[in-house]
Design a protein around this motif. Sequence first.
Motif: not given
Length: 208
Positions: A183-185, A194-199
Motif C-alpha cells: 500500500g506504500l511506495s 508514502e501513500t501515492g508516492s509512485g507518481g
Amino acid sequence: VEDTVPGDDVTSDVSEDITEPILGDGLSCATAYQLKSPPLTVTGDTSTSKVNYAFGAGQCPGEAGGWGLASPDVAYVYTPEETAFYTFTLEADYDSLLYLVTDCTNIAGTCLGAHDLIGAGAVESLTVELDKDQSVYIIVDGYSNTNALGGPFTLSLSGPCNPQCTEGSCDDGCGGVCPCVDGLSCNPINGMCETGSGGDTCEQASVI
C-alpha cells in the motif's frame, strides 16, 4: 572537448591525499595503482597513458552501449578489508567514463558496473557491494570509440557502508532502496515510504 593523443611517454602523473606513496603505475591492470583504505581521493591524467581497455554493448551493467575503444585509460585496484558497499566517484576535465571489473582480461564476464554522463566535468559514480579481500579494478577511461579523449581527473573512494532499513524509510543509507510495506511506495525525493508516492498518475503524485 579537445582530443588528446597519448604520446610515447607512458608515465602517468598521480597523487594521493595521504603522505604514503601510491604503488603501481596505472598503465595496465597488471601494474594498477593500489588504492588504500577509504575515504581517499587521488588525481591523475589519462592523456599520458595508452588505450588498453574498453567494453562492448551490454557487457557492463548501467550502460547499454559499448565505450572506450579509442580513449587512453588508467587502472586502479582496491581490495576491501570488509564486505560492504563502496562508492567510486570520478570527475574529469574531459568526457570521461568509469567502470569496475574483477578481471581485466575478461571485462565482458566480470564487469560490475559502468557510468558515463555526457560532457566534460560531469560526475560519474558507482556504488557496488564488494566482498572482503575481493580485488576490484577501477578503470578511468574516455567514453569515445573514435577519438582519444583524455586528461586530468579526480577519483574518490568512500565506504565501507552497510545498508540499514528502518521502518517507514526506503533509503538504506548506501544508495540502495529498502522495500515498502503493501500500500506504500518509495518517494525518491525524501526517501520515505508514502501513500501515492509512485507518481504514475495525478492521484499518486509525489508530494513535494
